[in-house]
Design a protein around this motif. Sequence first.
Motif, PDB file in Angstrom:
ATOM      1  N   ASP A 548       0.857  -1.181   0.000  1.00 13.27           N
ATOM      2  CA  ASP A 548       0.000   0.000   0.000  1.00 13.27           C
ATOM      3  C   ASP A 548       0.893   1.231   0.000  1.00 13.27           C
ATOM      4  O   ASP A 548       2.093   1.150   0.246  1.00 13.27           O
ATOM      5  CB  ASP A 548      -0.942   0.010   1.215  1.00 13.27           C
ATOM      6  CG  ASP A 548      -0.183   0.013   2.538  1.00 13.27           C
ATOM      7  OD1 ASP A 548       0.565   0.968   2.800  1.00 13.27           O
ATOM      8  OD2 ASP A 548      -0.339  -0.950   3.310  1.00 13.27           O
ATOM      9  N   ILE A 549       0.308   2.387  -0.262  1.00 13.89           N
ATOM     10  CA  ILE A 549       1.098   3.600  -0.447  1.00 13.89           C
ATOM     11  C   ILE A 549       0.301   4.787   0.071  1.00 13.89           C
ATOM     12  O   ILE A 549      -0.923   4.831  -0.050  1.00 13.89           O
ATOM     13  CB  ILE A 549       1.479   3.787  -1.936  1.00 13.89           C
ATOM     14  CG1 ILE A 549       2.442   4.966  -2.123  1.00 13.89           C
ATOM     15  CG2 ILE A 549       0.256   3.927  -2.801  1.00 13.89           C
ATOM     16  CD1 ILE A 549       3.037   5.043  -3.519  1.00 13.89           C
ATOM     17  N   GLY A 550       1.000   5.755   0.675  1.00 11.77           N
ATOM     18  CA  GLY A 550       0.354   6.925   1.231  1.00 11.77           C
ATOM     19  C   GLY A 550       0.057   7.971   0.169  1.00 11.77           C
ATOM     20  O   GLY A 550       0.603   7.950  -0.937  1.00 11.77           O
ATOM     21  N   LEU A 551      -0.808   8.918   0.529  1.00  9.48           N
ATOM     22  CA  LEU A 551      -1.226   9.951  -0.413  1.00  9.48           C
ATOM     23  C   LEU A 551      -0.062  10.834  -0.851  1.00  9.48           C
ATOM     24  O   LEU A 551       0.094  11.091  -2.061  1.00  9.48           O
ATOM     25  CB  LEU A 551      -2.346  10.789   0.216  1.00  9.48           C
ATOM     26  CG  LEU A 551      -2.843  11.978  -0.600  1.00  9.48           C
ATOM     27  CD1 LEU A 551      -3.357  11.533  -1.964  1.00  9.48           C
ATOM     28  CD2 LEU A 551      -3.937  12.709   0.170  1.00  9.48           C
ATOM     29  N   PRO A 552       0.801  11.354   0.051  1.00  9.56           N
ATOM     30  CA  PRO A 552       1.902  12.202  -0.411  1.00  9.56           C
ATOM     31  C   PRO A 552       2.850  11.464  -1.360  1.00  9.56           C
ATOM     32  O   PRO A 552       3.334  12.040  -2.342  1.00  9.56           O
ATOM     33  CB  PRO A 552       2.604  12.615   0.883  1.00  9.56           C
ATOM     34  CG  PRO A 552       1.571  12.469   1.951  1.00  9.56           C
ATOM     35  CD  PRO A 552       0.759  11.297   1.535  1.00  9.56           C
ATOM     36  N   LEU A 577     -11.174   0.079  -7.983  1.00  7.05           N
ATOM     37  CA  LEU A 577      -9.889  -0.360  -8.508  1.00  7.05           C
ATOM     38  C   LEU A 577      -8.771  -0.131  -7.499  1.00  7.05           C
ATOM     39  O   LEU A 577      -7.689  -0.688  -7.634  1.00  7.05           O
ATOM     40  CB  LEU A 577      -9.593   0.361  -9.824  1.00  7.05           C
ATOM     41  CG  LEU A 577     -10.550  -0.024 -10.957  1.00  7.05           C
ATOM     42  CD1 LEU A 577     -10.368   0.898 -12.151  1.00  7.05           C
ATOM     43  CD2 LEU A 577     -10.334  -1.473 -11.372  1.00  7.05           C
ATOM     44  N   VAL A 578      -8.990   0.721  -6.524  1.00  8.06           N
ATOM     45  CA  VAL A 578      -8.113   0.837  -5.368  1.00  8.06           C
ATOM     46  C   VAL A 578      -9.003   0.887  -4.135  1.00  8.06           C
ATOM     47  O   VAL A 578     -10.194   1.195  -4.229  1.00  8.06           O
ATOM     48  CB  VAL A 578      -7.208   2.102  -5.413  1.00  8.06           C
ATOM     49  CG1 VAL A 578      -6.369   2.136  -6.664  1.00  8.06           C
ATOM     50  CG2 VAL A 578      -8.038   3.369  -5.293  1.00  8.06           C
ATOM     51  N   HIS A 579      -8.437   0.582  -2.995  1.00  9.56           N
ATOM     52  CA  HIS A 579      -9.180   0.739  -1.750  1.00  9.56           C
ATOM     53  C   HIS A 579      -8.223   1.161  -0.651  1.00  9.56           C
ATOM     54  O   HIS A 579      -6.997   1.115  -0.812  1.00  9.56           O
ATOM     55  CB  HIS A 579      -9.912  -0.547  -1.370  1.00  9.56           C
ATOM     56  CG  HIS A 579      -9.019  -1.657  -0.893  1.00  9.56           C
ATOM     57  ND1 HIS A 579      -8.301  -2.456  -1.754  1.00  9.56           N
ATOM     58  CD2 HIS A 579      -8.711  -2.090   0.363  1.00  9.56           C
ATOM     59  CE1 HIS A 579      -7.607  -3.345  -1.063  1.00  9.56           C
ATOM     60  NE2 HIS A 579      -7.829  -3.134   0.224  1.00  9.56           N
ATOM     61  N   GLN A 580      -8.788   1.600   0.459  1.00  9.69           N
ATOM     62  CA  GLN A 580      -7.982   2.094   1.577  1.00  9.69           C
ATOM     63  C   GLN A 580      -7.968   1.045   2.696  1.00  9.69           C
ATOM     64  O   GLN A 580      -8.969   0.886   3.407  1.00  9.69           O
ATOM     65  CB  GLN A 580      -8.548   3.408   2.121  1.00  9.69           C
ATOM     66  CG  GLN A 580      -8.459   4.569   1.173  1.00  9.69           C
ATOM     67  CD  GLN A 580      -8.763   5.893   1.855  1.00  9.69           C
ATOM     68  OE1 GLN A 580      -8.091   6.307   2.799  1.00  9.69           O
ATOM     69  NE2 GLN A 580      -9.786   6.563   1.365  1.00  9.69           N
ATOM     70  N   PRO A 581      -6.854   0.344   2.882  1.00 13.65           N
ATOM     71  CA  PRO A 581      -6.773  -0.577   4.024  1.00 13.65           C
ATOM     72  C   PRO A 581      -6.678   0.162   5.343  1.00 13.65           C
ATOM     73  O   PRO A 581      -6.973  -0.376   6.398  1.00 13.65           O
ATOM     74  CB  PRO A 581      -5.481  -1.368   3.735  1.00 13.65           C
ATOM     75  CG  PRO A 581      -4.653  -0.434   2.912  1.00 13.65           C
ATOM     76  CD  PRO A 581      -5.621   0.361   2.086  1.00 13.65           C
ATOM     77  N   ALA A 582      -6.237   1.424   5.280  1.00 14.03           N
ATOM     78  CA  ALA A 582      -6.173   2.310   6.442  1.00 14.03           C
ATOM     79  C   ALA A 582      -6.347   3.728   5.916  1.00 14.03           C
ATOM     80  O   ALA A 582      -6.045   3.996   4.747  1.00 14.03           O
ATOM     81  CB  ALA A 582      -4.838   2.159   7.178  1.00 14.03           C
ATOM     82  N   PRO A 583      -6.843   4.640   6.748  1.00 17.77           N
ATOM     83  CA  PRO A 583      -7.053   6.017   6.265  1.00 17.77           C
ATOM     84  C   PRO A 583      -5.780   6.606   5.668  1.00 17.77           C
ATOM     85  O   PRO A 583      -4.709   6.567   6.277  1.00 17.77           O
ATOM     86  CB  PRO A 583      -7.479   6.768   7.537  1.00 17.77           C
ATOM     87  CG  PRO A 583      -8.093   5.720   8.399  1.00 17.77           C
ATOM     88  CD  PRO A 583      -7.295   4.471   8.145  1.00 17.77           C
ATOM     89  N   GLY A 584      -5.893   7.122   4.455  1.00 15.08           N
ATOM     90  CA  GLY A 584      -4.755   7.760   3.807  1.00 15.08           C
ATOM     91  C   GLY A 584      -3.809   6.818   3.101  1.00 15.08           C
ATOM     92  O   GLY A 584      -2.834   7.259   2.491  1.00 15.08           O
ATOM     93  N   ARG A 585      -4.076   5.511   3.166  1.00 15.06           N
ATOM     94  CA  ARG A 585      -3.242   4.517   2.477  1.00 15.06           C
ATOM     95  C   ARG A 585      -4.091   3.842   1.406  1.00 15.06           C
ATOM     96  O   ARG A 585      -5.264   3.528   1.634  1.00 15.06           O
ATOM     97  CB  ARG A 585      -2.723   3.447   3.448  1.00 15.06           C
ATOM     98  CG  ARG A 585      -2.056   3.966   4.691  1.00 15.06           C
ATOM     99  CD  ARG A 585      -0.716   4.589   4.422  1.00 15.06           C
ATOM    100  NE  ARG A 585       0.253   3.655   3.884  1.00 15.06           N
ATOM    101  CZ  ARG A 585       1.507   3.989   3.613  1.00 15.06           C
ATOM    102  NH1 ARG A 585       1.926   5.243   3.825  1.00 15.06           N
ATOM    103  NH2 ARG A 585       2.349   3.113   3.131  1.00 15.06           N
ATOM    104  N   HIS A 586      -3.530   3.621   0.240  1.00 16.12           N
ATOM    105  CA  HIS A 586      -4.265   3.004  -0.855  1.00 16.12           C
ATOM    106  C   HIS A 586      -3.508   1.777  -1.364  1.00 16.12           C
ATOM    107  O   HIS A 586      -2.273   1.773  -1.384  1.00 16.12           O
ATOM    108  CB  HIS A 586      -4.461   3.998  -2.003  1.00 16.12           C
ATOM    109  CG  HIS A 586      -5.401   5.111  -1.667  1.00 16.12           C
ATOM    110  ND1 HIS A 586      -4.997   6.233  -0.955  1.00 16.12           N
ATOM    111  CD2 HIS A 586      -6.726   5.268  -1.912  1.00 16.12           C
ATOM    112  CE1 HIS A 586      -6.041   7.032  -0.794  1.00 16.12           C
ATOM    113  NE2 HIS A 586      -7.082   6.476  -1.367  1.00 16.12           N
ATOM    114  N   GLU A 587      -4.262   0.761  -1.769  1.00 15.46           N
ATOM    115  CA  GLU A 587      -3.641  -0.429  -2.339  1.00 15.46           C
ATOM    116  C   GLU A 587      -4.508  -1.001  -3.437  1.00 15.46           C
ATOM    117  O   GLU A 587      -5.705  -0.706  -3.541  1.00 15.46           O
ATOM    118  CB  GLU A 587      -3.362  -1.479  -1.261  1.00 15.46           C
ATOM    119  CG  GLU A 587      -4.571  -2.168  -0.685  1.00 15.46           C
ATOM    120  CD  GLU A 587      -4.187  -3.239   0.320  1.00 15.46           C
ATOM    121  OE1 GLU A 587      -3.006  -3.333   0.677  1.00 15.46           O
ATOM    122  OE2 GLU A 587      -5.095  -3.987   0.753  1.00 15.46           O
ATOM    123  N   LEU A 588      -3.885  -1.831  -4.256  1.00 14.16           N
ATOM    124  CA  LEU A 588      -4.556  -2.472  -5.386  1.00 14.16           C
ATOM    125  C   LEU A 588      -4.690  -3.959  -5.112  1.00 14.16           C
ATOM    126  O   LEU A 588      -3.799  -4.578  -4.508  1.00 14.16           O
ATOM    127  CB  LEU A 588      -3.755  -2.293  -6.684  1.00 14.16           C
ATOM    128  CG  LEU A 588      -3.807  -0.965  -7.441  1.00 14.16           C
ATOM    129  CD1 LEU A 588      -3.202   0.161  -6.607  1.00 14.16           C
ATOM    130  CD2 LEU A 588      -3.061  -1.086  -8.759  1.00 14.16           C
TER     131      LEU A 588
END
Length: 943
Positions: A548-552, A577-588
Amino acid sequence: MIEIRVLGDVEARIDGQDVDLGHARQQTVFAALLADAGRPVPVEQLITRVWGQDPPPGARSSLYSYVSRLRTALSAAGDDAQVDRRAGGYVLTLGRDAAQVDLHRFRELAGLARAAAREEVALTLLQEGIDLWRADALGGLDSPWVDEVRHSWHLDRLRAQLDRNDLLLRQGRQAERLGELISLARLHPLDERVVAQLMLTLYREGRTAQALEQYDRTRRTLSEEMGTDPGPELKDLHLRILDADPGLEAPSPEPGTTHPRPDPPQSPTLPLPSQLPARPRHLTGRENERAVLDTLHAPDTASVAVVCGLGGVGKTSLALRWAHDNLARFPDGQLYVNLHGFSPSTPAASPRTVVHDFLIALGMDAKAIPTSAEAQAGLYRSLLAGKRMLLLLDNARDAEQVRPLMPGDSSCVVLITSRDRLSGLVATEGAQSLTLGPLTSADARQLLAARLGEDRTAAEPHAVEAIVTGCGRLPLALAIAAAGAAGSPHLPLSTIASRLLEGETRLDALDTGELDTSLRSVLDASHQALPAAAARLLGLLSLAPGQDIGLPATAALAGLTVARTCALLRRLESAHLVHQPAPGRHELHDLVRLHARERAQAEIPAPERHDALRDLIGFYVQTSAVAHRLLGPYEVPSSVAEAGTPGHQPHALALTDEAAALEWFTTERAWIPAAVRLAADRGLHREVWRLCWDGHLYFRRCGHVDDFLGLGRAGLDAATRMRDADAGTLTALMRRRLAYALLLAGRPGQEPLDHLAAAVHHFEATGDHVNLAHSHEVLTLASLLAQDEDATLQHAQRALELFRSAGERQWEAAALNNLGWCLARFGQYATARHHCQAALDSSRALGYTAGEAASLDSLGYVATRAGDHAAAVDHYREALRVHQAMKDTYEEANTLSGLAEAHAALGDHDSARTAWKAALALYRAQHRTDRVTTTQARLRATP
């Protein structure tokens, strides 16, 4: 000819071709000019409209750039749309035809309607204007000015809706807008005109109790929120409903009325519509989701549900299974349509066509169906009024495709499936949203067993698990894999599993050769529905190595502002197509990542991909440097390796203090090694070195032995590959760092000594006394582990002398403490205590927190060795407090062990066991096996 639409997403078309109006900020400039079309808008006012009252320093130059791009984008429109600079600012000049802007057309129609002499004409004009609204005005644009304008325009729309409703009520056609009135009342609970229309409509439809409940609800809300009572008109309506005033009844249609309320179909022999496709044979799991759907149409719950999720996740199967399981709830029948919103082979269905087909299913003679879309929609809603039916709208593309199909009241249940969240529908219709994710591992295994048989799956449990993993637990992928296995009953499941675990063949293994059932085709359809900017971001995200990867970091990867990146991520989230496993983090999802990577490699030029990943690495390099500086302000900064670094570097996060630095490193813990590998793969040796150098202190504090040892080796490998003038120094620094890591990891021997010898030789040759002193400190640790008393004290004393001569007061304090600890180890307690106390005093005076914690721990050790165990407990407890405040779990574990020894010596075995257990948990988490073994032995030996 130019067409401009702002009653929804901001869009423009010139001669039927879409115009690229740029990113959200540039679109806001366009909207700001359009709001005052024909009049100059001062530059300062434009800046305020776009960025708010506190614009960034470069706002003016950015504005000029955006205006220039808009001019280019609109150039094909000629005189129909021009952006010019005038003395008073910028002006957007449009042609004379007001119909080219949907907002202007809406206002024109509303004005004509209010001036119309005949109600039917006014009603037609108002409805035409309202139909121009596709969603919320100005789409996803966001600024204080946009919010203000959007609110104003929405009030205009509400006024038009209420004017239209009044006309419908006067004609006795209230049922046509009951569903919309319910939604309006939820959105505007204090608008008494809305409430009055809803109450009158409910009363006329035989729902007197609901009308009275609405009044009570409004009265309570007004009292609680505004401290007032309903107005006289609403009170009067309430009393008239209580009295069953005949004047409230709907008027009878007059002769010649063009829109009589249709009677139900006069076809008693016509069978009830039962259009559902067959019940799915295999549906495993989803018990919680089915329970949520069971609440549809219960008291105080929605009668509309949106089942959304990634393509292939099983939305249609769930909806059909639930529908078949609940047929008894819909005695008036079931309507079904595949809207083909994301079909790879069939165009999306037109709502008008669907309404026409539903009218036929509801018993209307094709010749009796009105020709206008509005009349068809009204007839459709009238036929559904009061019916207990299910409408299953499958595979919807967006809210606009679905909204014309909604019933006029809440007697029907509407179940919608879509890959999009349909947030607009949720907001305006009060729909309940249900998001489907992949199956659980157990349910995925059960699905395979149901399709292949229990015997076959039980015979190869490891292969089944691999198939589940390779399919990402997606029902469609599992069904495809199972079909392949069923077609080859003698083929071992392990063979199928091996194809699914190979990145290059994984999607090929899930290809059936048919567009509608191949996973690649299903994902292609989702991808093609994305705007170009969102598709590009998805492709770049697929190239990033982390889970997963953060917004910045995403913004750095995409080369966009955080705000623009956030908007695009919301679009990708809406498409699942993406979702947030934690607030501000996105993963595919793994399969989405594979597919997006294929598309990225085909559609994004290689130099652009390379630059994006380099920018991502640069973000981690820069931010790690800031975080490391906050954690260890006295440490050697990684900026010593900046020479030769490419000029363009993404901005680092503005971390402000040690707590923020710790939080960032903790959040990005898995990403630092990933960024190191990514940089190494691209030959960015300096970036590798800097990441390894800056990450060491955090990983050492956390006690992640394998990580800080791995960083040391990667950093040294990078340094040895450099050919610049400073390569020798960077190599020596990393040799010392790796030697220290080896010793802390409990791996003494010749390797750390060789690294230290090379480092000392380099620093002596270059006259770098500070780094030479640091090297002697590590040699002190090596000699101590080798139980060489003379060498230990010599190195400790030499480090102190070098730091003192260099004027490095904080390192002098640290060296003084190290010397004191070593002296205590060899029985010189008085001198040891003197040195450690002096180190503590100096560290506190300098604000050197790490030195304070180390000195307190050393004083505890000295006291323990000298037999003063009560003093040792006090020192250790104070050291523990500082270590915990610093989140230095590595030293926290060591201090806990010392504290336990002191308690045990005092006979306080309960406290000793508590401290050892806490230390043991930390040692295990840090994989410090030697300490784990020692601590377990002490616990067993303690009474």
